[in-house]
Motif scaffolding. Structure first.
Motif, short mmCIF file in Angstrom:
data_model
loop_
_atom_site.label_atom_id
_atom_site.label_comp_id
_atom_site.label_asym_id
_atom_site.label_seq_id
_atom_site.Cartn_x
_atom_site.Cartn_y
_atom_site.Cartn_z
N TRP A 132 40.07 28.47 40.12
CA TRP A 132 38.36 28.42 40.16
C TRP A 132 37.89 27.31 41.15
CZ3 TRP A 132 35.03 31.33 38.10
CH2 TRP A 132 35.32 31.94 37.24
N CYS A 133 38.61 26.50 41.65
CA CYS A 133 38.16 25.33 42.40
C CYS A 133 38.29 26.09 43.81
CB CYS A 133 39.13 24.02 42.72
SG CYS A 133 38.72 23.01 41.27
N MET B 196 38.26 43.67 40.31
CA MET B 196 38.62 42.33 40.79
C MET B 196 38.84 41.35 39.45
SD MET B 196 35.91 40.00 42.99
CE MET B 196 36.29 38.24 43.40
N LYS B 197 39.95 40.58 39.64
CA LYS B 197 40.43 39.94 38.71
C LYS B 197 39.81 38.30 38.73
CE LYS B 197 44.68 38.09 37.93
NZ LYS B 197 46.20 38.01 37.99
#
Length: 52
Positions: free
Chosen positions: A10-11, A1-2
């Motif tokens: 991110w939000c 997973m990246k």
């Protein structure tokens, strides 16, 4: 997973994490704590449109 590489990513990830946890822990969505989800959603929208 990246991991997300942008602020908008991110939000978005944190919004869905917060919203998902709120379904199991109602205290996260009540009162002033509910504003965190709104701020994360607004941050995702703004930073997506800005492209940062």
């Amino acid at each position: 997973m990246k991991m997300p590489s942008s602020i908008a990513g991110w939000c978005t990830a944190l919004f869905f994490l917060w919203y998902g946890l709120g379904a199991f822990v109602p205290a996260l969505m009540g009162g002033a704590m509910g504003y965190i989800g709104a701020v994360l959603a607004l941050g995702a929208a703004v930073f997506t449109f800005l492209g940062k």
